[in-house]
Scaffold this motif. Structure first.
Motif, PDB file in Angstrom:
ATOM      1  N   THR A 175      -0.878  -6.137   2.294  1.00 39.59           N
ATOM      2  CA  THR A 175       0.159  -5.660   3.203  1.00 39.59           C
ATOM      3  C   THR A 175      -0.139  -6.133   4.614  1.00 39.59           C
ATOM      4  O   THR A 175      -1.301  -6.282   5.003  1.00 39.59           O
ATOM      5  N   GLU A 176       0.918  -6.359   5.392  1.00 36.09           N
ATOM      6  CA  GLU A 176       0.725  -6.794   6.771  1.00 36.09           C
ATOM      7  C   GLU A 176       0.049  -5.708   7.589  1.00 36.09           C
ATOM      8  O   GLU A 176      -0.786  -5.979   8.440  1.00 36.09           O
ATOM      9  N   ARG A 177       0.427  -4.465   7.326  1.00 38.42           N
ATOM     10  CA  ARG A 177      -0.223  -3.324   7.983  1.00 38.42           C
ATOM     11  C   ARG A 177       0.080  -2.068   7.174  1.00 38.42           C
ATOM     12  O   ARG A 177       1.059  -2.014   6.435  1.00 38.42           O
ATOM     13  N   ARG A 178      -0.784  -1.068   7.327  1.00 38.88           N
ATOM     14  CA  ARG A 178      -0.603   0.187   6.608  1.00 38.88           C
ATOM     15  C   ARG A 178      -1.156   1.328   7.439  1.00 38.88           C
ATOM     16  O   ARG A 178      -2.048   1.157   8.279  1.00 38.88           O
ATOM     17  N   ILE A 179      -0.643   2.524   7.211  1.00 42.79           N
ATOM     18  CA  ILE A 179      -1.171   3.723   7.846  1.00 42.79           C
ATOM     19  C   ILE A 179      -2.028   4.454   6.828  1.00 42.79           C
ATOM     20  O   ILE A 179      -1.681   4.544   5.647  1.00 42.79           O
ATOM     21  N   GLU A 180      -3.198   4.952   7.260  1.00 45.96           N
ATOM     22  CA  GLU A 180      -4.141   5.594   6.347  1.00 45.96           C
ATOM     23  C   GLU A 180      -4.229   7.100   6.524  1.00 45.96           C
ATOM     24  O   GLU A 180      -4.497   7.824   5.569  1.00 45.96           O
ATOM     25  N   PHE A 181      -4.034   7.578   7.761  1.00 45.15           N
ATOM     26  CA  PHE A 181      -4.277   9.002   7.986  1.00 45.15           C
ATOM     27  C   PHE A 181      -3.548   9.447   9.249  1.00 45.15           C
ATOM     28  O   PHE A 181      -3.433   8.704  10.216  1.00 45.15           O
ATOM     29  N   ALA A 182      -3.060  10.670   9.225  1.00 46.02           N
ATOM     30  CA  ALA A 182      -2.489  11.320  10.405  1.00 46.02           C
ATOM     31  C   ALA A 182      -2.625  12.812  10.205  1.00 46.02           C
ATOM     32  O   ALA A 182      -2.427  13.324   9.106  1.00 46.02           O
ATOM     33  N   GLN A 183      -2.971  13.501  11.271  1.00 41.59           N
ATOM     34  CA  GLN A 183      -3.233  14.933  11.189  1.00 41.59           C
ATOM     35  C   GLN A 183      -2.605  15.612  12.389  1.00 41.59           C
ATOM     36  O   GLN A 183      -2.878  15.265  13.531  1.00 41.59           O
ATOM     37  N   GLN A 184      -1.768  16.603  12.147  1.00 42.74           N
ATOM     38  CA  GLN A 184      -1.020  17.197  13.245  1.00 42.74           C
ATOM     39  C   GLN A 184      -1.908  17.907  14.260  1.00 42.74           C
ATOM     40  O   GLN A 184      -1.637  17.868  15.453  1.00 42.74           O
ATOM     41  N   LEU A 185      -2.954  18.569  13.802  1.00 42.82           N
ATOM     42  CA  LEU A 185      -3.780  19.323  14.735  1.00 42.82           C
ATOM     43  C   LEU A 185      -4.620  18.423  15.632  1.00 42.82           C
ATOM     44  O   LEU A 185      -5.109  18.872  16.662  1.00 42.82           O
ATOM     45  N   TYR A 186      -4.807  17.164  15.230  1.00 41.06           N
ATOM     46  CA  TYR A 186      -5.492  16.224  16.122  1.00 41.06           C
ATOM     47  C   TYR A 186      -4.427  15.337  16.755  1.00 41.06           C
ATOM     48  O   TYR A 186      -3.723  14.625  16.057  1.00 41.06           O
ATOM     49  N   PRO A 187      -4.279  15.369  18.077  1.00 48.09           N
ATOM     50  CA  PRO A 187      -3.119  14.750  18.730  1.00 48.09           C
ATOM     51  C   PRO A 187      -3.223  13.236  18.863  1.00 48.09           C
ATOM     52  O   PRO A 187      -3.312  12.689  19.957  1.00 48.09           O
ATOM     53  N   SER A 188      -3.217  12.547  17.752  1.00 45.99           N
ATOM     54  CA  SER A 188      -3.271  11.092  17.758  1.00 45.99           C
ATOM     55  C   SER A 188      -1.984  10.544  17.151  1.00 45.99           C
ATOM     56  O   SER A 188      -1.506  11.055  16.136  1.00 45.99           O
ATOM     57  N   PRO A 189      -1.386   9.510  17.750  1.00 40.93           N
ATOM     58  CA  PRO A 189      -0.151   8.957  17.184  1.00 40.93           C
ATOM     59  C   PRO A 189      -0.415   8.231  15.872  1.00 40.93           C
ATOM     60  O   PRO A 189      -1.541   7.872  15.551  1.00 40.93           O
ATOM     61  N   ARG A 190       0.629   8.009  15.109  1.00 37.88           N
ATOM     62  CA  ARG A 190       0.510   7.315  13.827  1.00 37.88           C
ATOM     63  C   ARG A 190       0.153   5.862  14.100  1.00 37.88           C
ATOM     64  O   ARG A 190       0.898   5.130  14.758  1.00 37.88           O
ATOM     65  N   SER A 191      -1.008   5.438  13.584  1.00 37.47           N
ATOM     66  CA  SER A 191      -1.548   4.115  13.881  1.00 37.47           C
ATOM     67  C   SER A 191      -1.773   3.355  12.586  1.00 37.47           C
ATOM     68  O   SER A 191      -2.112   3.945  11.561  1.00 37.47           O
ATOM     69  N   TYR A 192      -1.634   2.034  12.644  1.00 39.28           N
ATOM     70  CA  TYR A 192      -1.615   1.196  11.455  1.00 39.28           C
ATOM     71  C   TYR A 192      -2.772   0.206  11.462  1.00 39.28           C
ATOM     72  O   TYR A 192      -3.091  -0.392  12.499  1.00 39.28           O
ATOM     73  N   VAL A 193      -3.392   0.041  10.294  1.00 40.68           N
ATOM     74  CA  VAL A 193      -4.465  -0.927  10.080  1.00 40.68           C
ATOM     75  C   VAL A 193      -3.826  -2.245   9.659  1.00 40.68           C
ATOM     76  O   VAL A 193      -2.995  -2.277   8.748  1.00 40.68           O
ATOM     77  N   SER A 194      -4.224  -3.346  10.288  1.00 43.60           N
ATOM     78  CA  SER A 194      -3.598  -4.644  10.038  1.00 43.60           C
ATOM     79  C   SER A 194      -4.434  -5.510   9.108  1.00 43.60           C
ATOM     80  O   SER A 194      -5.643  -5.310   8.949  1.00 43.60           O
ATOM     81  N   ARG A 195      -3.782  -6.478   8.495  1.00 40.49           N
ATOM     82  CA  ARG A 195      -4.463  -7.509   7.716  1.00 40.49           C
ATOM     83  C   ARG A 195      -5.383  -8.312   8.646  1.00 40.49           C
ATOM     84  O   ARG A 195      -5.073  -8.529   9.820  1.00 40.49           O
ATOM     85  N   SER A 196      -6.541  -8.751   8.120  1.00 37.60           N
ATOM     86  CA  SER A 196      -7.462  -9.519   8.964  1.00 37.60           C
ATOM     87  C   SER A 196      -8.260 -10.508   8.122  1.00 37.60           C
ATOM     88  O   SER A 196      -8.456 -10.315   6.923  1.00 37.60           O
ATOM     89  N   VAL A 197      -8.715 -11.557   8.782  1.00 40.33           N
ATOM     90  CA  VAL A 197      -9.608 -12.554   8.191  1.00 40.33           C
ATOM     91  C   VAL A 197     -10.795 -12.705   9.129  1.00 40.33           C
ATOM     92  O   VAL A 197     -10.631 -12.780  10.349  1.00 40.33           O
TER      93      VAL A 197
END
Length: 669
Positions: free
Chosen positions: A639-661
């Motif tokens: 996949t070009e990018r994917r989201i792995e985790f998000a938790q409402q009580l920890y105030p972090s925006p939804r972030s995506y892990v990208s493909r890499s070489v």
């Protein structure tokens, strides 16, 4: 992009890349033809019985990640390595935080998991979890990682509830001479330089490692403001003054900076979605250990360490200073073995807030832990049936006295089959964050966390009277071999939790000055109970010389019940995938060329609306010279990018892990 300063990385990466061009040096990694499947069962673990014990003799669900696994995985961090183990959940939140848990309860601070490096606890009791971005031990210095899935409190004490991860580094006699490693990809760079030497009955090593990470991305591929950089240096000294005694002295110092993003904001901030904040950390530790072995069945060990952690995040300065002294004695015979231990721990932690939306009713606190354990192993039938029974008696100034017993039975109906069963109790002490924090989380109208047209404010208040959480666990398992080419390891469990700590609603109101705001009040509380059912399995098959296939899978069901309808259900039930699986293939094409592929599936996280994903990592390693290895590594290739985790009580925006070489260079000289 607002990034932490990282000028040092240019020097380190450039220096190591130059060193890799200087010459040629040690034999490349052990190939598969030198590693039999029997080694998987005869490999030794110390985390189940606090003594060396073959995996095949362990009445627990234990997996060992070997140095070969580390090299061939292509992983560049300890959390990524833990993805190899069935039943372990890993989700990257942003460049500075990762959620790691075992058998459910996945959060940024997995408060039911005990993690150690060489017996030094990484658990920050004030936060009830592990700061994974501060664990910078070089992967090439790790001998093995022992992962015990299930309670380990009888030996290791409170908070070893759902699992124990023990990271064991190599004896310095195994790391002689110079070694340089560099890893470079589009979004990550790290490098390590190490030197080891020896004298008469003495060996040592010293190292420096540096890491620089870009931040994760938004759903459209645009970068967040986040990123991190860190550097760590350390040493280890091992001495063997005579045939009975061994002495180890080791220590590390570290410093790092990071930028992360807040999705929820303080009430005074009116922008609609997020804002970046700067953070940093420092740390230092020193550990000394002395062991005396009179015979194969009589051994004494004494260990002491000091560990200091400082971190600034979310406008809060966190300091944790820990002193720990541990002694254990092993006495045995052909039919039975007795292990005794005493431990004293003193922790001083402080939380100093420079921002009005986070404060603490008790900014500084010192806690003390005194405990002793006893465990006896008895062969009821020599080499066929063994009973292990023991308990930990512990007193701490947070939640008082607790007994944490276990009983384990191991049966070997034949040399190729091992069956085991266990019943255990473990407790988790409340974190001071849960007891004394006061947080005001503002959620502006129209933001990702608050689609309503009115601003909202969630006020969370800690409670000092929380009781410790308690687990009663029941496990069964089987492991063994089918012929010379196939091994298997299966474990099933039923866990029942009591006094679970969560957050309950206490009321709501409206404020109209200076603008309308809906106020929601919560407090921490023992909100109810829960149970989990699960099954974990791994299968290893070697059909041809130089070829190994390994499949893993885990299935679990979690449910939680609160005391009344006003309580918020334990939302972490939906933060754990119900199903995970993986397939690894490793093939030695020739003496100088290795190929590895790792395909995995991770189930959906229902409470965060995160879909399931499949992904593939590839690694090709070529020994250019006997001591110079080049690896081409592709990660997250499906996949070009994917989201792995998000938790409402920890105030972090939804972030995506990208493909890499990436390119990895390793040189011994």
């Amino acid at each position: 992009m607002n990034r932490p300063s990282s000028n040092w990385r240019l020097f380190v990466v450039t220096a190591l890349a130059g060193a890799c061009l200087l010459g040629a040096a040690s034999a490349h990694a052990q190939d598969l033809s030198d590693y039999s499947l029997e080694d998987l069962l005869t490999a030794e673990s110390t985390s189940v019985a606090k003594r060396r014990q073959r995996v095949n003799d362990s009445p627990a669900a234990v997996t060992i990640i070997t140095q070969e696994d580390i090299l061939r995985s292509g992983a560049q961090s300890i959390p990524d390595l833990l993805r190899l183990v069935p039943g372990v959940e890993v989700g990257q939140i942003d460049s500075a935080s990762t959620a790691v848990s075992v058998r459910g309860f996945s959060t940024r601070f997995a408060n039911n998991l005990l993690v150690m490096i060489d017996g030094r606890s990484l658990y920050v009791s004030g936060l009830s979890g592990v700061l994974w971005d501060q664990q910078l031990v070089p992967l090439s210095d790790i001998e093995r990682i022992e992962v015990v899935r299930g309670p380990g409190a009888t030996l290791w004490g409170s908070n070893a509830v759902n699992g124990v991860i023990n990271i064991i580094t190599k004896d310095s006699i195994q790391t002689q001479g110079w070694q340089a490693n560099a890893f470079i990809s589009g979004d990550a760079r790290n490098a390590t330089l190490r030197y080891g030497g020896s004298g008469e009955r003495l060996s040592y090593r010293a190292y420096v490692t540096a890491r620089d990470l870009d931040g994760l991305t938004k759903a459209d591929g645009q970068p967040w403001s986040s990123g991190s950089s860190a550097i760590q240096a350390g040493f280890r000294l091992d001495a063997v003054p005579n045939d009975r005694d061994t002495v180890t002295l080791q220590g590390d110092v570290q410093h790092g900076n990071f930028v992360a993003d807040l999705l929820q904001t303080p009430p005074r901030v009116q922008q609609p979605d997020y804002y970046p904040f700067n953070g940093n950390f420092t740390g230092a530790n020193v550990l000394a250990r002395w062991s005396r072995q009179w015979s194969d069945q009589r051994e004494f060990s004494l260990q002491a360490y000091y560990d200091l952690v400082r971190r600034r995040e979310l406008g809060v300065d966190v300091t944790r200073a820990l002193q720990d002294v541990d002694a254990s004695l092993r006495l045995g015979s052909d039919r039975q073995e007795l292990v005794l231990g005493l431990n004293y721990r003193r922790t001083t932690d402080s939380f100093e807030s420079s921002d009005s939306f986070v404060s603490f009713s008790l900014p500084r606190q010192t806690t003390q832990w005194i405990s002793g354990f006893v465990q006896e192993d008895v062969w009821l039938m020599p080499e066929r049936l063994r009973l292990s029974i023991g308990t930990k008696a512990e007193y701490n100034t947070i939640s008082g006295f607790a007994l944490q017993p276990s009983i384990r039975l191991l049966a070997r109906p034949s040399d190729a089959i091992t069956l085991w069963a266990a019943a255990s109790r473990a407790v988790r002490t409340p974190a001071r964050f849960e007891q004394s924090v006061n947080v005001d989380l503002g959620m502006p109208a129209g933001s990702s966390m608050n689609p309503l047209p009115i601003n909202m404010l969630a006020r969370v208040q800690g409670q000092p009277s929380l009781s410790a959480e308690r687990l009663d666990a029941f496990e069964i398992g089987a492991r063994g071999s089918l012929g010379s080419a196939l091994t298997y390891d299966i474990a099933a469990y039923y866990n029942r939790y009591h006094n679970l700590i969560g957050y309950e609603a206490t009321g709501q109101s409206m404020s109209y000055s200076p603008a309308p705001v809906m106020i929601l009040d919560y407090r921490s509380a023992n909100i109810g109970w829960g149970r989990t059912l699960g099954l974990e399995a791994s299968l290893t098959f070697s059909p041809l010389p130089g070829l190994r296939l390994q499949g893993t899978g885990s299935l679990q069901d979690l449910s939680f019940k609160t005391k009344d309808d006003t309580s918020i259900s334990h939302a972490v039930a939906g933060l754990s995938p119900k199903f995970q699986s993986g397939l690894r293939a490793s093939y030695d094409i020739g003496p100088d060329l290795e190929v590895d592929a790792w395909l995995r599936h991770v189930g959906a996280l229902s409470s965060s609306d995160i879909p399931a994903y499949d992904d593939l990592d590839l690694r090709i390693n070529y020994a250019v010279l006997p001591r110079l290895n080049l690896s081409l590594i592709g990660q997250n290739l499906l996949t070009e990018r994917r989201i792995e985790f998000a938790q409402q009580l920890y105030p972090s925006p939804r972030s995506y892990v990208s493909r890499s070489v990436a390119l990895r260079v390793s040189l011994d000289f």
